[in-house]
Scaffold this motif. Structure first.
Motif, PDB file in Angstrom:
ATOM      1  N   THR A   8       0.825  -1.220   0.000  1.00 15.59           N
ATOM      2  CA  THR A   8       0.000   0.000   0.000  1.00 15.59           C
ATOM      3  C   THR A   8       0.855   1.264   0.000  1.00 15.59           C
ATOM      4  N   LEU A   9       2.176   1.108  -0.018  1.00 10.81           N
ATOM      5  CA  LEU A   9       3.070   2.262   0.143  1.00 10.81           C
ATOM      6  C   LEU A   9       3.740   2.685  -1.156  1.00 10.81           C
ATOM      7  N   SER A  10       3.284   2.161  -2.269  1.00 12.33           N
ATOM      8  CA  SER A  10       3.920   2.513  -3.541  1.00 12.33           C
ATOM      9  C   SER A  10       3.653   3.976  -3.888  1.00 12.33           C
ATOM     10  N   GLY A  11       4.617   4.591  -4.566  1.00 19.99           N
ATOM     11  CA  GLY A  11       4.434   5.964  -5.034  1.00 19.99           C
ATOM     12  C   GLY A  11       4.625   7.032  -4.001  1.00 19.99           C
ATOM     13  N   VAL A  58       3.970  -2.777  13.543  1.00 19.63           N
ATOM     14  CA  VAL A  58       3.949  -1.349  13.237  1.00 19.63           C
ATOM     15  C   VAL A  58       5.318  -0.713  13.430  1.00 19.63           C
ATOM     16  N   PHE A  59       5.889  -0.858  14.622  1.00 17.28           N
ATOM     17  CA  PHE A  59       7.048  -0.043  14.977  1.00 17.28           C
ATOM     18  C   PHE A  59       8.377  -0.590  14.455  1.00 17.28           C
ATOM     19  N   VAL A  60       8.520  -1.886  14.373  1.00 11.86           N
ATOM     20  CA  VAL A  60       9.770  -2.465  13.870  1.00 11.86           C
ATOM     21  C   VAL A  60       9.661  -2.747  12.378  1.00 11.86           C
ATOM     22  N   ASP A  61       8.695  -3.603  12.011  1.00  4.94           N
ATOM     23  CA  ASP A  61       8.547  -3.950  10.591  1.00  4.94           C
ATOM     24  C   ASP A  61       8.039  -2.764   9.786  1.00  4.94           C
ATOM     25  N   GLY A  62       7.092  -2.011  10.352  1.00  6.72           N
ATOM     26  CA  GLY A  62       6.516  -0.884   9.622  1.00  6.72           C
ATOM     27  C   GLY A  62       7.535   0.192   9.317  1.00  6.72           C
ATOM     28  N   LEU A  63       8.399   0.483  10.280  1.00  5.92           N
ATOM     29  CA  LEU A  63       9.455   1.471  10.038  1.00  5.92           C
ATOM     30  C   LEU A  63      10.367   1.007   8.914  1.00  5.92           C
ATOM     31  N   ARG A  64      10.725  -0.260   8.927  1.00  5.24           N
ATOM     32  CA  ARG A  64      11.584  -0.792   7.865  1.00  5.24           C
ATOM     33  C   ARG A  64      10.884  -0.737   6.511  1.00  5.24           C
ATOM     34  N   HIS A  65       9.608  -1.118   6.481  1.00  9.16           N
ATOM     35  CA  HIS A  65       8.862  -1.069   5.218  1.00  9.16           C
ATOM     36  C   HIS A  65       8.855   0.334   4.634  1.00  9.16           C
ATOM     37  N   LEU A  66       8.582   1.316   5.490  1.00  6.52           N
ATOM     38  CA  LEU A  66       8.480   2.694   5.003  1.00  6.52           C
ATOM     39  C   LEU A  66       9.810   3.177   4.437  1.00  6.52           C
ATOM     40  N   LEU A  67      10.885   2.971   5.193  1.00  3.32           N
ATOM     41  CA  LEU A  67      12.182   3.455   4.733  1.00  3.32           C
ATOM     42  C   LEU A  67      12.644   2.709   3.483  1.00  3.32           C
ATOM     43  N   ASP A  68      12.252   1.448   3.342  1.00  2.00           N
ATOM     44  CA  ASP A  68      12.641   0.668   2.164  1.00  2.00           C
ATOM     45  C   ASP A  68      12.011   1.188   0.878  1.00  2.00           C
ATOM     46  N   VAL A  69      10.783   1.735   0.967  1.00  2.00           N
ATOM     47  CA  VAL A  69      10.080   2.112  -0.266  1.00  2.00           C
ATOM     48  C   VAL A  69      10.285   3.570  -0.647  1.00  2.00           C
ATOM     49  N   LEU A  70      10.879   4.377   0.220  1.00  2.00           N
ATOM     50  CA  LEU A  70      11.089   5.777  -0.136  1.00  2.00           C
ATOM     51  C   LEU A  70      12.070   5.876  -1.308  1.00  2.00           C
ATOM     52  N   PRO A  71      11.819   6.776  -2.253  1.00  2.00           N
ATOM     53  CA  PRO A  71      12.688   6.883  -3.431  1.00  2.00           C
ATOM     54  C   PRO A  71      14.133   7.217  -3.094  1.00  2.00           C
ATOM     55  N   VAL A  72      14.348   8.044  -2.077  1.00  2.00           N
ATOM     56  CA  VAL A  72      15.704   8.382  -1.613  1.00  2.00           C
ATOM     57  C   VAL A  72      15.708   8.355  -0.090  1.00  2.00           C
ATOM     58  N   PRO A  73      16.841   8.026   0.538  1.00  2.00           N
ATOM     59  CA  PRO A  73      16.889   8.035   1.996  1.00  2.00           C
ATOM     60  C   PRO A  73      16.682   9.444   2.536  1.00  2.00           C
ATOM     61  N   PRO A  74      15.871   9.607   3.576  1.00  2.00           N
ATOM     62  CA  PRO A  74      15.695  10.945   4.169  1.00  2.00           C
ATOM     63  C   PRO A  74      16.972  11.408   4.855  1.00  2.00           C
ATOM     64  N   GLN A  75      17.143  12.736   4.909  1.00  2.00           N
ATOM     65  CA  GLN A  75      18.290  13.298   5.620  1.00  2.00           C
ATOM     66  C   GLN A  75      18.135  13.158   7.128  1.00  2.00           C
ATOM     67  N   ARG A  76      16.883  13.163   7.579  1.00  2.00           N
ATOM     68  CA  ARG A  76      16.605  13.003   9.010  1.00  2.00           C
ATOM     69  C   ARG A  76      15.331  12.185   9.172  1.00  2.00           C
ATOM     70  N   THR A  77      15.360  11.275  10.144  1.00  2.00           N
ATOM     71  CA  THR A  77      14.195  10.444  10.451  1.00  2.00           C
ATOM     72  C   THR A  77      13.946  10.506  11.950  1.00  2.00           C
TER      73      THR A  77
END
Length: 288
Positions: free
Chosen positions: A64-67, A91-110
């Protein structure tokens, strides 16, 4: 300080808030007022029309996190569906990993919105970021695991361990006092640690722009109070009977949280003492 946080980064111009509940939405409006581009991710629908770019997705379901957009910074502040270890981990362990994995570029700050539940029993002693975590419950254990996972990634990870939140819409304590359902450990120096929801949002906004932050901060007001002192004060404000003697809160440990690191960085609470914050809340919402 982790290696990822030793280099100053430019102020983020775009921010994705994953889990835009009460605190997240307050943060979003603060960032909009500063001219930032704000994306907010929720599982359900959002009303829109408020300047926030609302996105729909579930961090526990990567499909559900595409785009998702490329952003300068991420604030991870979701809530679990249920209060059990499997839901928290999803949510907190797997969900955080899922979100960061699908972002087009790594954020400068999380920024990870964590909890003082990572600490244990300290007999009313002072606790800060250098105090070794010793979570007594599954929630603290999972949040600590998520903090450590984030710290190992090259995404500018910073965790904010929030104390108990209060503010508009969080009036259950007033109801319990009026109904005589609140008990307090009298004369035993068992402490309450609080932070107003607006101060929690302000602390997150502050940390998003802080040059070279530490990896962990405690988010709490300036004045830890014995529970009986706080509850007696609120009972007098509301005209409720003083609560009877009883056991302290279970499963959280007795401690006084220190915000010295945040204060040293330049942050100041608008409500440094929960007695004043609760009084202002009653003034604006007399019915509680």
């Amino acid at each position: 300080m982790s290696a990822e946080n030793t280099t100053e980064r430019p102020v983020p111009r775009s921010v994705l808030i994953a889990g835009a509940g009460d605190v997240g939405t307050r943060l979003a409006h603060r960032l909009l007022a500063k001219g930032r581009k704000v994306f907010a991710l929720r599982r359900g629908e959002a009303a829109g029309g408020d300047g926030i770019v609302w996105l729909r997705g579930d961090v526990t379901r990567p499909g559900t996190l595409s785009g998702l957009p490329a952003v300068d910074a991420v604030v991870f502040s979701p809530t679990a569906d249920a209060r059990d270890e499997a839901s928290y981990r999803a949510v907190f362990v797997d969900g955080l990993r899922h979100l960061l994995d699908v972002l087009p570029v790594p954020p400068q700050r999380t920024l990870f919105v964590s909890s003082s539940a990572v600490y244990g029993e300290h007999g009313g002693g002072w606790v800060d970021e250098d105090t070794p975590p010793d979570p007594p419950g599954f929630n603290g254990r999972v949040l600590l695991e998520a903090e450590r996972s984030l710290a190992a990634l090259p995404v500018g990870g910073v965790s904010l361990r929030l104390a108990g939140l209060y503010g508009p819409g969080r009036t259950q304590l007033f109801d319990r006092l009026r109904e005589g359902k609140a008990a307090v450990p009298r004369g035993r120096e068992v402490y309450a640690n609080r932070i107003h929801v607006d101060d929690a949002a302000a602390a997150l906004a502050f940390l998003l722009e802080l040059p070279a932050p530490e990896a962990v901060y405690v988010g709490v007001d300036d004045t830890p109070l014995p529970i009986d002192v706080l509850y007696d004060h609120l009972a007098r404000l509301t005209g409720a009977p003083l609560p009877p003697d009883g056991p302290g809160p279970a499963g959280i440990g007795n401690k006084r949280l220190s915000n010295a690191r945040l204060r040293a960085a330049g942050f100041r609470c608008a409500w440094p003492d929960a007695r004043e914050g609760y009084a202002a809340l009653l003034d604006s919402h007399p019915e509680g």
